[in-house]
Design an enzyme around this catalytic site. Structure first.
Site, mmCIF file in Angstrom:
data_model
loop_
_atom_site.group_PDB
_atom_site.id
_atom_site.type_symbol
_atom_site.label_atom_id
_atom_site.label_comp_id
_atom_site.label_asym_id
_atom_site.label_seq_id
_atom_site.Cartn_x
_atom_site.Cartn_y
_atom_site.Cartn_z
ATOM 1 N N CYS A 98 0.835 -1.201 0.000
ATOM 2 C CA CYS A 98 0.000 0.000 0.000
ATOM 3 C C CYS A 98 0.875 1.258 0.000
ATOM 4 O O CYS A 98 1.515 1.558 -0.995
ATOM 5 C CB CYS A 98 -0.974 -0.034 1.182
ATOM 6 S SG CYS A 98 -2.399 1.072 0.970
ATOM 7 N N HIS A 185 -3.708 -5.188 0.872
ATOM 8 C CA HIS A 185 -3.154 -5.683 2.138
ATOM 9 C C HIS A 185 -3.256 -7.210 2.187
ATOM 10 O O HIS A 185 -4.265 -7.754 2.637
ATOM 11 C CB HIS A 185 -3.893 -5.060 3.322
ATOM 12 C CG HIS A 185 -3.589 -3.614 3.515
ATOM 13 N ND1 HIS A 185 -2.528 -3.178 4.274
ATOM 14 C CD2 HIS A 185 -4.184 -2.501 3.016
ATOM 15 C CE1 HIS A 185 -2.490 -1.853 4.252
ATOM 16 N NE2 HIS A 185 -3.476 -1.419 3.491
ATOM 17 N N GLU A 187 -1.946 -9.206 4.194
ATOM 18 C CA GLU A 187 -1.898 -9.716 5.562
ATOM 19 C C GLU A 187 -3.263 -9.823 6.222
ATOM 20 O O GLU A 187 -3.434 -10.553 7.205
ATOM 21 C CB GLU A 187 -0.991 -8.829 6.425
ATOM 22 C CG GLU A 187 -1.526 -7.438 6.738
ATOM 23 C CD GLU A 187 -1.283 -6.411 5.651
ATOM 24 O OE1 GLU A 187 -1.482 -5.216 5.921
ATOM 25 O OE2 GLU A 187 -0.894 -6.795 4.523
#
Length: 535
Positions: A98, A185, A187
């Site tokens: 990002c 993202h 994660e």
């Protein structure tokens, strides 16, 4: 207390394991520690360090890979956080996430602009180039977006790997230099192909090996505790939770009788817990525990106190006073052991980057009992071997050390105990009401075999009274709030969709069996925007 999470790498825990190290340069993202957790799930050690870490310092660390986190800023903010531009020349694989991708593009000669339409939440990602970073990721998958800026022109040598409907450049690569970026993202749990992407970066691009295991951590932690403590004595405040219990087992294995556990009963534990704790540790595992009954002292500190932060501070300060008095009686001791974990540090000293000054600013959420009450002149040196672990990792360590499942799977319980589950003033009457209600909650959750499906399940007592009717009598009594949540690590949480008949049984039992309660309500707030605890 120094929070090494957000500054320099912690070389005290995992030093040997850092031979397979992935470092995350933190630019103020709420997900930075989650990236570390995801990498550790691949059995590779990872740490979060300051974005100000220089290329020279990174070279000395010799990580296998570097990840640039997201962040709340725009790369064009006047004081936007910048990494050392020399990191691109280290020859170490780098993944920008990002804001991290946008920073990579900007510093290497590309263009980042304010997007026509920002992208937030789930988005369909389409793979254009399924090479190394996106190997084994479905050609069309779901990723979690959270950005207002977008890359519009790539730096020399880069190519596009993926796009979304609103973001033409959603993943990029310069394979020859091992530089990669993603606008999403990976994660976050909502990113369906995120784990595969992270594994690709860790194993295929960074060429890591799976050395971060529970057994390896325990072995190294024991070795480091022995090296640090030597023949000195260590004092541990035992609460009976998974954190302090795991720490007690770890330290007992490392230094044996040099460890003294002290259990301070503040009077804020759940029904029957002090007795069960002492029996388990003293009789079953033969670990020395000094019991201190300080119930009256703690309750006296809370007379007339209604502010939750003031409660925490008073409990923390009284805890230290009692602890120091008793340690002088039992001592001398050189070290104080604390079960500080990553989430403790994150919530007590969350940080953002001020776009006006470029400086880190603390965003105070609430003080944690185990990190917020220590005085400046603390005469103990600290031992905190669990401070880099997430809760699920602590459970794994505890299980490997032989900790009983009833403790390993115990729901998180705040240091101040029931005192912060009673809103308003804490009194003996209210404590008794909440203990009885909480016991019913635990009994019914266990009877429904849902205990292990929930991250936490507890009752909260409100400082108001509501009108009710019981029999032919009008009642004016307390309401109890039920708070059941699901979570992976406590950093985010969702309210639990439990069966209505379970809620009905709990409600019926509480209003019929607990004097002083005539209403039960269910909290359906997630974290964020709320926190798990009410105070």
């Amino acid at each position: 207390m120094t929070h090494s999470t957000l500054h320099q790498p912690d070389t005290a825990t995992g030093q040997g394991l850092q031979r397979q190290l992935i470092v995350i340069l933190d630019f103020g993202s709420q997900y930075s520690e989650l990236i570390a957790r995801r990498i550790r799930e691949t059995q590779v050690y990872s740490e979060v360090i300051s974005y100000r870490t220089t290329a020279e310092q990174l070279a000395q660390l010799a990580p296998k890979g570097i990840i640039l986190s997201g962040g709340p800023n725009s790369v064009y903010d006047e004081n936007a956080p910048q990494c050392d531009p020399e990191i691109w020349n280290l020859g170490i694989p780098i993944l920008g996430v990002c804001y991290g991708m946008q920073l990579m593009v900007q510093q290497l000669g590309g263009t980042v602009e304010r997007a026509i339409a920002g992208e937030y939440g789930k988005a369909a990602l389409f793979i254009d180039d399924p090479t190394d970073l996106l190997t084994n990721v479905e050609q069309e998958t779901i990723m979690w977006m959270s950005h207002g800026d977008s890359v519009t022109e790539l730096p020399p040598g880069f190519r596009v790997l993926a796009h979304t409907d609103n973001t033409p450049i959603a993943a990029i690569a310069h394979p020859e230099r091992k530089l990669y970026g993603v606008q999403f993202h990976p994660e976050v749990v909502h990113s369906v192909g995120g784990i595969a992407l992270i594994r690709n970066f860790v194993y295929h691009i960074c060429d890591c090996e799976p050395t971060w295991t529970t057994a390896a951590f325990v072995e190294e932690a024991i070795r480091e505790v022995r090296a640090k403590v030597g023949d000195k004595r260590v004092l541990l405040a035992l609460s009976g939770g998974v954190d302090s219990s795991t720490l007690a087992f770890l330290l007992h294995r490392a230094i044996g009788d040099q460890l003294t556990c002290m259990f301070i009963d503040q009077g804020f534990m759940r029904k029957g817990e002090p007795e069960r704790l002492l029996k388990l540790f003293q009789e079953q595992f033969h670990i020395k525990v000094e019991y201190v009954n300080a119930r009256d002292r703690f309750l006296a500190q809370l007379v007339g106190v209604t502010d939750p932060e003031e409660k925490r501070k008073r409990i923390g300060h009284e805890f230290i006073r009692v602890f120091e008095e008793e340690s002088q009686r039992l001592g001398p001791f050189d070290y104080l052991a604390q079960g500080t974990l990553y989430p403790d540090v994150i919530e007590s000293a969350n940080t953002n980057i001020d776009p006006q000054t470029g400086e880190r600013v603390a965003v105070k959420i609430k003080s944690h009992h185990n990190v917020g009450g220590l005085p400046e002149n603390l005469r103990f040196k600290l031992v905190e071997p669990l401070r880099k672990l997430f809760k699920d990792e602590v459970r794994q360590v505890g299980r490997s050390l032989g900790l009983p499942e009833e403790i390993v799977q115990r729901h998180p319980f705040p240091g101040p105990g029931l005192a912060i589950r009673i809103l308003g003033e804490v009194t003996p009457e209210r404590l008794e009401i909440l203990r009885d209600a909480d016991l019913i909650v635990r009994q019914e959750i266990n009877r429904a075999q849902m205990y292990h499906e929930l991250w936490q399940a507890f009752a909260v007592l409100l400082p108001i009274r509501t009108v009710g009717v019981m029999g032919d009598q009008r009642t004016y009594a307390y309401p109890v709030v039920l708070r059941f949540v699901t979570s992976e690590d406590g950093m985010t949480a969702d309210w639990a969709r439990v069966p209505y008949d379970l809620l009905e049984r709990i409600s019926n039992r509480i209003v019929n069996e607990v004097p002083g309660v005539n209403r039960v309500v269910y909290d359906i707030t997630s974290k964020p925007p709320g926190t798990i605890e009410w105070e």
